[in-house]
Design a protein around this motif. Structure first.
Motif, PDB file in Angstrom:
ATOM      1  N   GLY A  26      50.722  44.679  10.085  1.00 53.07           N
ATOM      2  CA  GLY A  26      49.746  44.246   9.097  1.00 53.07           C
ATOM      3  C   GLY A  26      48.446  45.018   9.096  1.00 53.07           C
ATOM      4  O   GLY A  26      47.515  44.677   8.351  1.00 53.07           O
ATOM      5  N   TYR A  27      48.338  46.076   9.916  1.00 55.09           N
ATOM      6  CA  TYR A  27      47.113  46.863   9.962  1.00 55.09           C
ATOM      7  C   TYR A  27      47.057  47.868   8.810  1.00 55.09           C
ATOM      8  O   TYR A  27      48.089  48.437   8.422  1.00 55.09           O
ATOM      9  CB  TYR A  27      47.001  47.615  11.301  1.00 55.09           C
ATOM     10  CG  TYR A  27      46.817  46.700  12.473  1.00 55.09           C
ATOM     11  CD1 TYR A  27      45.594  46.079  12.701  1.00 55.09           C
ATOM     12  CD2 TYR A  27      47.869  46.413  13.338  1.00 55.09           C
ATOM     13  CE1 TYR A  27      45.425  45.206  13.768  1.00 55.09           C
ATOM     14  CE2 TYR A  27      47.708  45.551  14.404  1.00 55.09           C
ATOM     15  CZ  TYR A  27      46.483  44.942  14.611  1.00 55.09           C
ATOM     16  OH  TYR A  27      46.318  44.075  15.651  1.00 55.09           O
ATOM     17  N   GLY A  48      36.387  40.532  22.506  1.00 54.78           N
ATOM     18  CA  GLY A  48      35.440  40.580  21.404  1.00 54.78           C
ATOM     19  C   GLY A  48      34.782  41.940  21.286  1.00 54.78           C
ATOM     20  O   GLY A  48      34.973  42.827  22.131  1.00 54.78           O
ATOM     21  N   PRO A  49      33.965  42.134  20.237  1.00 57.44           N
ATOM     22  CA  PRO A  49      33.375  43.449  19.987  1.00 57.44           C
ATOM     23  C   PRO A  49      32.428  43.922  21.079  1.00 57.44           C
ATOM     24  O   PRO A  49      32.348  45.124  21.348  1.00 57.44           O
ATOM     25  CB  PRO A  49      32.651  43.262  18.653  1.00 57.44           C
ATOM     26  CG  PRO A  49      32.465  41.790  18.501  1.00 57.44           C
ATOM     27  CD  PRO A  49      33.634  41.159  19.183  1.00 57.44           C
ATOM     28  N   ALA A  65      32.507  46.478  15.591  1.00 58.68           N
ATOM     29  CA  ALA A  65      32.530  45.156  14.952  1.00 58.68           C
ATOM     30  C   ALA A  65      33.280  45.164  13.631  1.00 58.68           C
ATOM     31  O   ALA A  65      33.723  44.108  13.171  1.00 58.68           O
ATOM     32  CB  ALA A  65      31.103  44.662  14.745  1.00 58.68           C
ATOM     33  N   ARG A  66      33.466  46.338  13.024  1.00 64.66           N
ATOM     34  CA  ARG A  66      34.241  46.409  11.780  1.00 64.66           C
ATOM     35  C   ARG A  66      35.724  46.165  12.038  1.00 64.66           C
ATOM     36  O   ARG A  66      36.464  45.783  11.125  1.00 64.66           O
ATOM     37  CB  ARG A  66      34.050  47.772  11.102  1.00 64.66           C
ATOM     38  CG  ARG A  66      32.713  47.921  10.408  1.00 64.66           C
ATOM     39  CD  ARG A  66      32.738  49.058   9.397  1.00 64.66           C
ATOM     40  NE  ARG A  66      32.808  50.368  10.045  1.00 64.66           N
ATOM     41  CZ  ARG A  66      31.751  51.059  10.427  1.00 64.66           C
ATOM     42  NH1 ARG A  66      30.527  50.555  10.283  1.00 64.66           N
ATOM     43  NH2 ARG A  66      31.885  52.250  10.976  1.00 64.66           N
ATOM     44  N   TYR A  67      36.169  46.401  13.264  1.00 63.90           N
ATOM     45  CA  TYR A  67      37.605  46.326  13.567  1.00 63.90           C
ATOM     46  C   TYR A  67      37.962  45.261  14.600  1.00 63.90           C
ATOM     47  O   TYR A  67      39.127  44.884  14.726  1.00 63.90           O
ATOM     48  CB  TYR A  67      38.088  47.696  14.053  1.00 63.90           C
ATOM     49  CG  TYR A  67      37.797  48.792  13.064  1.00 63.90           C
ATOM     50  CD1 TYR A  67      38.531  48.906  11.897  1.00 63.90           C
ATOM     51  CD2 TYR A  67      36.752  49.692  13.270  1.00 63.90           C
ATOM     52  CE1 TYR A  67      38.252  49.902  10.964  1.00 63.90           C
ATOM     53  CE2 TYR A  67      36.469  50.687  12.348  1.00 63.90           C
ATOM     54  CZ  TYR A  67      37.219  50.789  11.197  1.00 63.90           C
ATOM     55  OH  TYR A  67      36.932  51.765  10.268  1.00 63.90           O
ATOM     56  N   VAL A  68      37.000  44.818  15.361  1.00 63.21           N
ATOM     57  CA  VAL A  68      37.207  43.802  16.405  1.00 63.21           C
ATOM     58  C   VAL A  68      36.187  42.694  16.172  1.00 63.21           C
ATOM     59  O   VAL A  68      34.996  42.987  16.007  1.00 63.21           O
ATOM     60  CB  VAL A  68      37.001  44.421  17.810  1.00 63.21           C
ATOM     61  CG1 VAL A  68      37.166  43.362  18.889  1.00 63.21           C
ATOM     62  CG2 VAL A  68      37.951  45.589  18.036  1.00 63.21           C
ATOM     63  N   TRP A  72      42.647  41.088  16.159  1.00 59.36           N
ATOM     64  CA  TRP A  72      43.433  39.991  16.744  1.00 59.36           C
ATOM     65  C   TRP A  72      43.749  38.912  15.720  1.00 59.36           C
ATOM     66  O   TRP A  72      44.614  38.074  15.955  1.00 59.36           O
ATOM     67  CB  TRP A  72      42.712  39.407  17.958  1.00 59.36           C
ATOM     68  CG  TRP A  72      42.098  40.474  18.816  1.00 59.36           C
ATOM     69  CD1 TRP A  72      40.823  40.506  19.299  1.00 59.36           C
ATOM     70  CD2 TRP A  72      42.719  41.678  19.291  1.00 59.36           C
ATOM     71  NE1 TRP A  72      40.607  41.648  20.011  1.00 59.36           N
ATOM     72  CE2 TRP A  72      41.751  42.388  20.033  1.00 59.36           C
ATOM     73  CE3 TRP A  72      43.987  42.234  19.145  1.00 59.36           C
ATOM     74  CZ2 TRP A  72      42.011  43.611  20.637  1.00 59.36           C
ATOM     75  CZ3 TRP A  72      44.259  43.458  19.735  1.00 59.36           C
ATOM     76  CH2 TRP A  72      43.278  44.134  20.481  1.00 59.36           C
ATOM     77  N   ALA A  73      43.060  38.938  14.581  1.00 60.94           N
ATOM     78  CA  ALA A  73      43.445  38.066  13.473  1.00 60.94           C
ATOM     79  C   ALA A  73      44.678  38.612  12.766  1.00 60.94           C
ATOM     80  O   ALA A  73      45.417  37.865  12.120  1.00 60.94           O
ATOM     81  CB  ALA A  73      42.291  37.925  12.489  1.00 60.94           C
TER      82      ALA A  73
END
Length: 283
Positions: A26-27, A48-49, A65-68, A72-73
């Motif tokens: 799904g990435y 976390g980020p 923070a754009r990717y983490v 994990w969602a």
């Protein structure tokens, strides 16, 4: 050894088979970063980020923070790790050759290289090295080509964790580390844009380095700046030496000989970028 092993690890971030596995999870695959952060951070769990930015060091926290934690969602870390091995399996078969990896008469040199690299990886102390420890905790796969990739991964993260310690000891924050590396000609400045620092942040870091006498008015390293970077590389090598001391010079040389073929295959595949922030493929 780093020059030989790093391309074997980094193939994961560029191989089309890896992008196919990432897409199946799904990435997004329009750029490599969604899968890069998932592949590399998954051994840490659903970090976390702040924790990922700390471990990766050179990336802007805003870029992380754009990717983490979005990674994990999209998929659980355990599913990412399983897909990571599938990606490496498929990529190695494509690049090294199906017969060499899993044919009826597989390359015995590949199995020997995998065994030696695993011994070196298992000799690596992970104290104070979060990414090395996270990868070292993973179960070893059965197939020699996957063992080789996992050993290369543990060893490169072990060296990388030590490199961060050397940067900290030298008083270089994450963006200063990149600016000082660009200043000695490691790669053109635009290549470092992938780490997500703004022009203002890059300029401010250059000003801080100039105030320390490490770069000149044009941003090129001064003698002191070159000496500092050379010292960081020496210290990084010293901190990475224990696995190779445990293996011994004879078997380390043997491993280097055995890695020549796979190294040439990966470099010759054209999948890795000619210009990068790590010096992959340069001698």
């Amino acid at each position: 050894m780093w020059h030989l092993l790093e391309p074997l690890h980094a193939l994961l971030y560029y191989a089309p088979e890896a992008f196919e596995e990432a897409a199946a999870l799904g990435y997004g695959t329009g750029e490599r970063w969604p899968s890069y952060f998932a592949w590399r951070a998954a051994p840490l769990g659903a970090a976390g980020p702040l924790r990922v930015a700390s471990a990766f060091y050179s990336f802007s926290p805003a870029a992380v923070a754009r990717y983490v934690p979005a990674a994990w969602a999209t998929a659980e870390p355990a599913d990412v790790l399983a897909a990571r091995l599938r990606a490496v399996d498929r990529a190695y078969r494509a690049v090294l050759g199906e017969d060499a990896v899993a044919g009826p008469d597989p390359d015995p040199g590949l199995a020997e290289a995998a065994a030696l690299a695993r011994r070196a990886a298992e000799a690596a102390s992970c104290a104070g090295r979060p990414l090395a420890a996270a990868n070292a905790e993973l179960p070893w796969p059965d197939s020699p080509h996957l063992v080789l990739w996992q050993a290369a991964t543990v060893l490169r993260e072990h060296r990388g964790d030590g490199h961060l310690a050397a940067l900290l000891a030298a008083g270089l924050d994450p963006v200063e580390a990149l600016v000082s590396f660009a200043a000695v000609g490691a790669a053109p400045e635009p290549v470092f844009a992938s780490r997500g620092w703004s022009a203002a942040e890059w300029s401010a870091a250059r000003d801080r380095l100039a105030a320390r006498g490490l770069v000149d008015a044009d941003g090129a390293a001064t003698g002191a700046g070159r000496d500092l970077r050379a010292g960081i590389e020496r210290r990084t090598d010293e901190l990475a030496a224990a696995p190779w001391a445990a293996l011994g010079p004879g078997e380390a040389d043997r491993l280097a000989d055995l890695l020549g073929g796979p190294w040439l295959a990966v470099i010759g595949s054209g999948l890795l970028p000619a210009e990068n922030t790590l010096g992959i493929g340069k001698v």
